[in-house]
Design an enzyme around this catalytic site. Structure first.
Site, PDB file in Angstrom:
ATOM      1  N   HIS A 222       0.866  -1.188   0.000  1.00 32.86           N
ATOM      2  CA  HIS A 222       0.000   0.000   0.000  1.00 32.86           C
ATOM      3  C   HIS A 222       0.907   1.244   0.000  1.00 32.86           C
ATOM      4  CE1 HIS A 222      -3.485   2.425   0.579  1.00 32.86           C
ATOM      5  NE2 HIS A 222      -3.740   2.219   1.864  1.00 32.86           N
ATOM      6  N   HIS A 262      -2.211  -2.283  -9.687  1.00 32.20           N
ATOM      7  CA  HIS A 262      -3.237  -1.672  -8.842  1.00 32.20           C
ATOM      8  C   HIS A 262      -4.455  -2.574  -8.826  1.00 32.20           C
ATOM      9  CE1 HIS A 262      -5.952   1.276  -7.085  1.00 32.20           C
ATOM     10  NE2 HIS A 262      -4.860   1.926  -6.704  1.00 32.20           N
ATOM     11  N   ASP A 313       2.355   5.563  -6.469  1.00 23.45           N
ATOM     12  CA  ASP A 313       3.602   5.538  -5.693  1.00 23.45           C
ATOM     13  C   ASP A 313       4.856   5.627  -6.563  1.00 23.45           C
ATOM     14  OD1 ASP A 313       2.627   5.329  -3.028  1.00 23.45           O
ATOM     15  OD2 ASP A 313       2.001   3.285  -3.473  1.00 23.45           O
TER      16      ASP A 313
HETATM   17  C1  LIG Z   1      -1.324   3.609  -2.874  1.00 17.41           C
HETATM   18  C2  LIG Z   1      -1.348   2.196  -3.235  1.00 17.41           C
HETATM   19  O1  LIG Z   1      -1.614   1.400  -2.378  1.00 17.41           O
HETATM   20  S1  LIG Z   1      -1.075   1.758  -4.824  1.00 17.41           S
HETATM   21  C3  LIG Z   1      -0.336   0.135  -4.724  1.00 17.41           C
HETATM   22  C4  LIG Z   1       1.027   0.205  -4.101  1.00 17.41           C
HETATM   23  N1  LIG Z   1       1.679  -1.123  -4.061  1.00 17.41           N
HETATM   24  C5  LIG Z   1       2.681  -1.464  -4.896  1.00 17.41           C
HETATM   25  O2  LIG Z   1       3.091  -0.721  -5.757  1.00 17.41           O
HETATM   26  C6  LIG Z   1       3.265  -2.835  -4.653  1.00 17.41           C
HETATM   27  C7  LIG Z   1       3.413  -3.613  -5.958  1.00 17.41           C
HETATM   28  N2  LIG Z   1       2.126  -3.973  -6.487  1.00 17.41           N
HETATM   29  C8  LIG Z   1       1.419  -5.029  -5.988  1.00 17.41           C
HETATM   30  O3  LIG Z   1       1.869  -5.761  -5.101  1.00 17.41           O
HETATM   31  C9  LIG Z   1       0.038  -5.294  -6.549  1.00 17.41           C
HETATM   32  O4  LIG Z   1      -0.060  -4.860  -7.882  1.00 17.41           O
HETATM   33  C10 LIG Z   1      -1.066  -4.639  -5.691  1.00 17.41           C
HETATM   34  C11 LIG Z   1      -0.884  -5.013  -4.224  1.00 17.41           C
HETATM   35  C12 LIG Z   1      -1.005  -3.133  -5.819  1.00 17.41           C
HETATM   36  C13 LIG Z   1      -2.435  -5.112  -6.183  1.00 17.41           C
HETATM   37  O5  LIG Z   1      -2.529  -6.430  -5.827  1.00 17.41           O
HETATM   38  P1  LIG Z   1      -3.604  -7.450  -6.402  1.00 17.41           P
HETATM   39  O6  LIG Z   1      -4.736  -6.783  -7.032  1.00 17.41           O
HETATM   40  O7  LIG Z   1      -3.881  -8.400  -5.304  1.00 17.41           O
HETATM   41  O8  LIG Z   1      -2.839  -8.185  -7.572  1.00 17.41           O
HETATM   42  P2  LIG Z   1      -1.849  -9.402  -7.395  1.00 17.41           P
HETATM   43  O9  LIG Z   1      -0.777  -9.130  -6.411  1.00 17.41           O
HETATM   44  O10 LIG Z   1      -2.679 -10.640  -7.147  1.00 17.41           O
HETATM   45  O11 LIG Z   1      -1.240  -9.458  -8.839  1.00 17.41           O
HETATM   46  C14 LIG Z   1      -1.866 -10.040  -9.976  1.00 17.41           C
HETATM   47  C15 LIG Z   1      -0.766 -10.561 -10.901  1.00 17.41           C
HETATM   48  O12 LIG Z   1       0.032  -9.472 -11.353  1.00 17.41           O
HETATM   49  C16 LIG Z   1       1.363  -9.596 -10.875  1.00 17.41           C
HETATM   50  N3  LIG Z   1       1.789  -8.306 -10.350  1.00 17.41           N
HETATM   51  C17 LIG Z   1       1.012  -7.376  -9.764  1.00 17.41           C
HETATM   52  N4  LIG Z   1       1.749  -6.328  -9.398  1.00 17.41           N
HETATM   53  C18 LIG Z   1       3.005  -6.612  -9.759  1.00 17.41           C
HETATM   54  C19 LIG Z   1       4.207  -5.914  -9.641  1.00 17.41           C
HETATM   55  N5  LIG Z   1       4.251  -4.710  -9.060  1.00 17.41           N
HETATM   56  N6  LIG Z   1       5.336  -6.472 -10.114  1.00 17.41           N
HETATM   57  C20 LIG Z   1       5.291  -7.676 -10.686  1.00 17.41           C
HETATM   58  N7  LIG Z   1       4.173  -8.401 -10.836  1.00 17.41           N
HETATM   59  C21 LIG Z   1       3.055  -7.865 -10.376  1.00 17.41           C
HETATM   60  C22 LIG Z   1       1.303 -10.608  -9.742  1.00 17.41           C
HETATM   61  O13 LIG Z   1       2.518 -11.272  -9.550  1.00 17.41           O
HETATM   62  C23 LIG Z   1       0.200 -11.516 -10.225  1.00 17.41           C
HETATM   63  O14 LIG Z   1       0.731 -12.360 -11.207  1.00 17.41           O
HETATM   64  P3  LIG Z   1       0.240 -13.882 -11.333  1.00 17.41           P
HETATM   65  O15 LIG Z   1      -1.222 -13.811 -11.630  1.00 17.41           O
HETATM   66  O16 LIG Z   1       1.078 -14.408 -12.427  1.00 17.41           O
HETATM   67  O17 LIG Z   1       0.526 -14.500  -9.992  1.00 17.41           O
HETATM   68  O1  LIG Z   2      -6.936   2.267  -3.818  1.00 19.08           O
HETATM   69  C1  LIG Z   2      -6.019   1.490  -3.515  1.00 19.08           C
HETATM   70  O2  LIG Z   2      -6.137   0.245  -3.506  1.00 19.08           O
HETATM   71  C2  LIG Z   2      -4.706   2.005  -3.091  1.00 19.08           C
HETATM   72  C3  LIG Z   2      -4.668   3.461  -2.789  1.00 19.08           C
HETATM   73  O3  LIG Z   2      -4.844   3.884  -1.678  1.00 19.08           O
HETATM   74  C4  LIG Z   2      -4.422   4.366  -3.885  1.00 19.08           C
HETATM   75  O4  LIG Z   2      -4.237   3.942  -5.020  1.00 19.08           O
HETATM   76  O5  LIG Z   2      -4.392   5.589  -3.625  1.00 19.08           O
END
Ligand SMILES: CC(=O)SCCNC(=O)CCNC(=O)[C@H](O)C(C)(C)COP(=O)(O)OP(=O)(O)OC[C@H]1O[C@@H](n2cnc3c(N)ncnc32)[C@H](O)[C@@H]1OP(=O)(O)O
Ligand SMILES: O=C([O-])CC(=O)C(=O)O
Length: 377
Positions: A222, A262, A313
């Site tokens: 997050h 996302h 981010d």
């Molecule tokens: C303000 C915020 O909170 S914005 C988000 C900030 N977080 C990040 O940037 C961390 C990196 N990103 C992630 O971990 C994810 O994309 C999240 C947590 C944002 C969303 O998670 P979810 O919707 O649960 O997607 P999930 O993690 O299941 O990913 C789906 C697929 O895409 C891939 N994937 C998603 N994000 C990434 C990434 N950043 N890098 C590489 N692969 C990724 C996963 O490995 C998964 O692949 P698979 O189906 O082959 O296993």
């Molecule tokens: O909405 C979400 O899942 C993550 C978040 O806070 C954002 O993107 O600003």
């Protein structure tokens, strides 16, 4: 009770009704109270967005002036909070300190247990004013620098930069920071806001909800992703590595690249558009686009290989670094902005409350399982 089990991570589940934030993840649309984020980023201020989020409409000139005056007047901290900032180890992370300080704030808040609409609004002003002060003061204290008093004549963004750096911020830096605050202010039922609403729904006070929200924001999936992004950029730079080869190796090791992906957006995150531009423009103004250039190479490669878009981010990391902000302040800065949204959601929850209490699909040992006396185990 329904036997339907929600998807893992509650993906796609609509958990409440809300009139605060509208997102169309397929079209890349984000709006606060129906007003498009692009217009807000170009024309608004953090103060105006906070008003919009809390009161549901854009303020007129006098309403905005009163709001800004009230917010600036709330820049006060009980001396016990300053004592706390002096007493924690200087090695503590600013997110740990912020979480603890916000919890302590409740003890000195006259409205602590009052969850009425009016008390929640009063507390929202105070929390929104106090959170940036805590972040700036702790940073100066841990660096052995004298603390800087709040300047009530400065805007919310300007006052934070002033209290952090002890120098009058430039107009460019103040506006860039203000835009960053606008962009991060709310995002519907993201993890930290959902956490805040769950806590508020027990009729616990807003300080409890915000303390929990800060805890949720800290994680690298997050809000913590902005810090993790910058650590990745530093690691690539320090190793003198080719960014494409570096990221390729991360993919081979099944590692996630911070700042990409996302849960809701399946296209460009509209906030990334602004942060990408700011990262480049600030870099040019500072005489080096090194962090922007590195970020852009990674973005294009990740998009091409995995069809993943940069999220809010990703470019905030290079933007804040170019503004001269330390890496471990990035997530606290996210909180400095998101408090506006958290507060709006807590107010909305308390105004029309029902306990949030879903069920779990039990997958443990069969019921009934025999209780085996300890001597027989
Ligand atoms: C303000 C915020 O909170 S914005 C988000 C900030 N977080 C990040 O940037 C961390 C990196 N990103 C992630 O971990 C994810 O994309 C999240 C947590 C944002 C969303 O998670 P979810 O919707 O649960 O997607 P999930 O993690 O299941 O990913 C789906 C697929 O895409 C891939 N994937 C998603 N994000 C990434 C990434 N950043 N890098 C590489 N692969 C990724 C996963 O490995 C998964 O692949 P698979 O189906 O082959 O296993
Ligand atoms: O909405 C979400 O899942 C993550 C978040 O806070 C954002 O993107 O600003």
């Amino acid at each position: 009770m329904s036997n339907v089990v929600a998807p893992k991570g509650l993906e796609g589940i609509v958990a409440t009704s809300s009139s605060i934030c509208f997102i169309d993840g397929d079209a890349g649309v984000l709006s606060y109270r129906g007003i498009d984020i692009h217009e807000l980023a170009e024309r608004s201020t953090f103060e105006e967005c906070a008003y919009l989020l809390w009161f549901g409409k854009l303020p007129n000139t006098s309403e905005l002036a009163n709001f800004a005056t009230q917010l600036a007047a709330a820049r006060k901290l009980d001396p016990k909070i300053i004592d706390l900032l002096h007493s924690v180890p200087t090695t503590a992370s600013p997110m740990q300190v912020l979480r603890t300080a916000v919890s302590l704030l409740s003890i000195y808040d006259a409205d602590e247990a009052d969850c009425s609409h009016d008390a929640n609004v009063r507390k929202s002003f105070r929390l929104t004013a106090q959170i940036p002060m805590i972040v700036a003061l702790f940073d100066r204290i841990r660096k052995g620098k004298p603390v800087v008093e709040a300047d009530h004549k400065l805007s919310h963004a300007g006052n934070f930069l002033w209290m952090l750096n002890g120098e009058r911020p430039s107009e460019t830096a103040t506006r860039a920071f203000d835009i960053a605050l606008i962009l991060h202010a709310d995002h519907e039922l993201n993890a930290s806001t959902f956490a805040a609403r769950v806590i508020a729904a027990t009729l616990a006070d807003i300080h409890s909800a915000i303390t929990g929200a800060i805890g949720a924001l800290k994680g690298p999936l997050h809000g913590g992703a902005n810090e993790a992004t910058m650590r990745l950029l530093y690691a690539i730079d320090k190793a003198g590595a080719d960014p494409i080869e570096y990221v390729k190796q991360m993919f081979a090791e099944k590692k996630k690249i911070s700042g990409f992906g996302h849960r809701v957006y399946h296209t460009e995150d509209p906030r990334a558009t602004h942060l990408r531009r700011m990262s480049e423009e600030l870099g040019k103004a500072a005489g080096s686009t090194k962090w922007f250039d590195l970020s852009r190479k990674i973005e294009l490669y990740v998009k091409e290989q995995k069809k993943l878009n940069a999220n809010v981010d990703f470019y905030s990391a290079s933007t804040y670094t170019t503004l001269g902000i330390d890496i471990d302040l990035f997530t606290p800065i996210f909180a400095i902005s998101r408090i506006a949204g958290w507060a709006a959601h807590v107010i909305e929850q308390h105004d029309d409350n029902r306990l949030i209490r879903p069920r779990a699909d039990y997958v443990g040992p069969a019921y009934p399982s025999r209780y085996i006396p300890i001597a027989e185990r």
